[in-house]
Design an enzyme around this catalytic site. Structure first.
Site, PDB file in Angstrom:
ATOM      1  N   GLU A  51      27.816   0.628 -33.255  1.00 41.03           N
ATOM      2  CA  GLU A  51      26.817   1.693 -33.146  1.00 41.03           C
ATOM      3  C   GLU A  51      27.066   2.797 -34.167  1.00 41.03           C
ATOM      4  OE1 GLU A  51      27.643   0.378 -28.776  1.00 41.03           O
ATOM      5  OE2 GLU A  51      28.757   0.485 -30.665  1.00 41.03           O
ATOM      6  N   CYS A  79      29.718   2.730 -25.267  1.00 42.89           N
ATOM      7  CA  CYS A  79      30.796   3.492 -24.652  1.00 42.89           C
ATOM      8  C   CYS A  79      30.455   4.992 -24.757  1.00 42.89           C
ATOM      9  CB  CYS A  79      32.119   3.182 -25.358  1.00 42.89           C
ATOM     10  SG  CYS A  79      32.232   3.866 -27.028  1.00 42.89           S
TER      11      CYS A  79
END
Length: 147
Positions: A51, A79
């Protein structure tokens, strides 16, 4: 081919490199502007999550830190670090392929995006993919069997 399929291709690339198989695609106006996979092991960087790398690539492509109007397709629930970066970059929607039972920050463990701390709303879309789950299961089974 849909965008999650491209993210899965990226996850498979990570898998074959010995990285946790997570892949990401960022799309703006129907165009893929970034695609990445985890590179923590390869780059020896704790922040080299798919990401984060995709956000950096998209920002460079658009020459702007604001990615509003962009959609992210990610094979594994982000996360806390990654969902924070997603909100900070102003990504509009995130499509998630499977749950992260250990560190999921979009509802599995905690839902950081529901807190009013980012001054930005990210629309989370769950689109469960058995293939995303199977890649992770296979990777960790293989890793445990080598130990």
């Amino acid at each position: 081919m849909d965008y999650m399929d491209i993210a899965i291709e990226e996850a498979k690339t990570a898998y074959y490199k010995g990285e946790v198989p997570v892949g990401v695609v960022i799309v703006k106006n129907g165009e893929v502007i970034a695609r990445q996979h985890n590179l923590k092991e390869s780059l020896s960087l704790p922040t080299a999550h798919a990401e984060i790398l995709a956000i950096e690539e998209a920002c460079k492509k658009l020459n702007n830190w604001r990615l509003s109007g962009c959609d992210m397709y990610v094979t594994l629930e982000p996360c806390p670090m990654c969902i924070s970066a997603i909100a900070q970059s102003r990504i509009s929607r995130v499509f998630i392929g499977t749950f992260n039972k250990d560190m999921g920050a979009c509802g599995s463990v905690i839902n950081l995006i529901d807190y009013d701390i980012f001054n930005w709303y990210v629309d989370i879309k769950w689109c469960y993919s058995q293939e995303c789950s199977d890649l992770l299961t296979s990777f960790f089974t293989k890793k445990r069997n080598k130990s």
